[in-house]
Scaffold this motif. Sequence first.
Motif, mmCIF file in Angstrom:
data_model
loop_
_atom_site.group_PDB
_atom_site.id
_atom_site.type_symbol
_atom_site.label_atom_id
_atom_site.label_comp_id
_atom_site.label_asym_id
_atom_site.label_seq_id
_atom_site.Cartn_x
_atom_site.Cartn_y
_atom_site.Cartn_z
ATOM 1 N N GLU A 86 0.833 -1.203 0.000
ATOM 2 C CA GLU A 86 0.000 0.000 0.000
ATOM 3 C C GLU A 86 0.868 1.253 0.000
ATOM 4 N N LEU A 87 1.932 1.248 0.790
ATOM 5 C CA LEU A 87 2.830 2.403 0.829
ATOM 6 C C LEU A 87 3.503 2.611 -0.526
ATOM 7 N N ALA A 88 3.890 1.514 -1.163
ATOM 8 C CA ALA A 88 4.513 1.626 -2.483
ATOM 9 C C ALA A 88 3.532 2.185 -3.500
ATOM 10 N N GLU A 89 2.272 1.746 -3.405
ATOM 11 C CA GLU A 89 1.235 2.256 -4.312
ATOM 12 C C GLU A 89 0.984 3.740 -4.055
ATOM 13 N N ASP A 90 1.016 4.153 -2.793
ATOM 14 C CA ASP A 90 0.858 5.577 -2.472
ATOM 15 C C ASP A 90 1.988 6.396 -3.086
ATOM 16 N N ARG A 91 3.213 5.858 -3.019
ATOM 17 C CA ARG A 91 4.356 6.579 -3.601
ATOM 18 C C ARG A 91 4.211 6.683 -5.110
ATOM 19 N N ARG A 92 3.765 5.595 -5.752
ATOM 20 C CA ARG A 92 3.574 5.636 -7.209
ATOM 21 C C ARG A 92 2.493 6.642 -7.581
ATOM 22 N N ARG A 93 1.416 6.656 -6.800
ATOM 23 C CA ARG A 93 0.326 7.589 -7.077
ATOM 24 C C ARG A 93 0.788 9.032 -6.900
ATOM 25 N N GLU A 94 1.538 9.289 -5.846
ATOM 26 C CA GLU A 94 2.019 10.643 -5.594
ATOM 27 C C GLU A 94 2.984 11.093 -6.698
ATOM 28 N N GLU A 95 3.845 10.179 -7.150
ATOM 29 C CA GLU A 95 4.765 10.521 -8.235
ATOM 30 C C GLU A 95 4.001 10.843 -9.517
ATOM 31 N N ALA A 96 2.954 10.048 -9.792
ATOM 32 C CA ALA A 96 2.150 10.293 -10.987
ATOM 33 C C ALA A 96 1.418 11.629 -10.882
ATOM 34 N N GLU A 97 0.882 11.928 -9.695
ATOM 35 C CA GLU A 97 0.180 13.197 -9.505
ATOM 36 C C GLU A 97 1.140 14.372 -9.614
ATOM 37 N N GLN A 98 2.347 14.202 -9.078
ATOM 38 C CA GLN A 98 3.335 15.268 -9.161
ATOM 39 C C GLN A 98 3.734 15.514 -10.619
ATOM 40 N N GLN A 99 3.898 14.428 -11.382
ATOM 41 C CA GLN A 99 4.232 14.572 -12.794
ATOM 42 C C GLN A 99 3.093 15.261 -13.545
ATOM 43 N N HIS A 100 1.853 14.890 -13.203
ATOM 44 C CA HIS A 100 0.699 15.516 -13.850
ATOM 45 C C HIS A 100 0.646 17.009 -13.540
ATOM 46 N N ARG A 101 0.898 17.373 -12.286
ATOM 47 C CA ARG A 101 0.892 18.791 -11.930
ATOM 48 C C ARG A 101 1.979 19.550 -12.675
ATOM 49 N N GLN A 102 3.147 18.914 -12.807
ATOM 50 C CA GLN A 102 4.236 19.564 -13.533
ATOM 51 C C GLN A 102 3.872 19.764 -15.005
ATOM 52 N N GLU A 103 3.261 18.735 -15.611
ATOM 53 C CA GLU A 103 2.851 18.851 -17.006
ATOM 54 C C GLU A 103 1.804 19.939 -17.184
ATOM 55 N N GLN A 104 0.865 20.043 -16.222
ATOM 56 C CA GLN A 104 -0.159 21.078 -16.312
ATOM 57 C C GLN A 104 0.442 22.470 -16.156
ATOM 58 N N ARG A 105 1.446 22.602 -15.293
ATOM 59 C CA ARG A 105 2.125 23.893 -15.169
ATOM 60 C C ARG A 105 2.834 24.262 -16.461
ATOM 61 N N GLN A 106 3.444 23.269 -17.096
ATOM 62 C CA GLN A 106 4.128 23.523 -18.364
ATOM 63 C C GLN A 106 3.145 23.935 -19.451
#
Length: 262
Positions: A106-126
């Motif tokens: 579950e912790l690993a899945e949370d980290r993957r989800r957070e990384e994906a969300e962070q990447q999405h936020r970065q792409e949206q900022r770009q």
Amino acid sequence: MTTYSRRRRGVPEARGRAGAARTPFDYAKIGRASVRRRARGMTSGEAAAALEDAELRAHLDRRDESAFDDGGRREAELAEWRRIVQLLAATGGVYDPDADPVVQEELAEDRRREEAEQQHRQEQRQLADRADDLLTLAGAGRLDRTVASRPGDEAARALLDDYDYRVPAVDDWLAHALATHSGHYADPDTRTAAATLLPAPVRAHAALLAALARTGAPADDGGLEFVGRLAQADPDATAALAAWLDTRATPGSLGGHDLLSS
């Protein structure tokens, strides 16, 4: 490039719209985490006693509607106590969340989800930055053929406020890039994708420019300013005119080929 006399409005709220939505509370997840903290260091017998106590409290709380409506937390806690009791019955020793494979996954899945969300936020900022850049160039009269289109421009266009006086210039620029297959539109797959990503007036504008070019009229001819106005007024009729021109193309030209797939 076409001059438009639309009412000016401020820069679109692209950056605000690019932000990620607020994540709702996961009460079941909060309940499981609470159980794991309390269960740390417990033996199988201690965990079983804690489960009995949790089941009793759950039974009593069912009489209180406000306590029972907890977003699923109580049921998640009971399920987690039962799982831990079964785990300790099979493994012995004391409970350690750090050694619990379910918890670690579950912790690993949370980290993957957070990384994906962070990447999405970065792409949206770009994308928001690109939208701002296109508007700035358009407002300064510098959004011309020297500015190459690039991946993500369709999404950046979707962030723009259609009432901004600079947006028609951005649409003209996109239509010319699509019609002439310049920038990232040199790729046929990208041109095909543009059929679902760009506004209908932009696609119709590009289609008519390309059809006119196949009759010998250069797409960069300043005398074709009317094409953008036609596309904005009636995209369907503009696309139909482009198709009609293609059926009358001279032998040896690209007549009959679709703009987005040719």
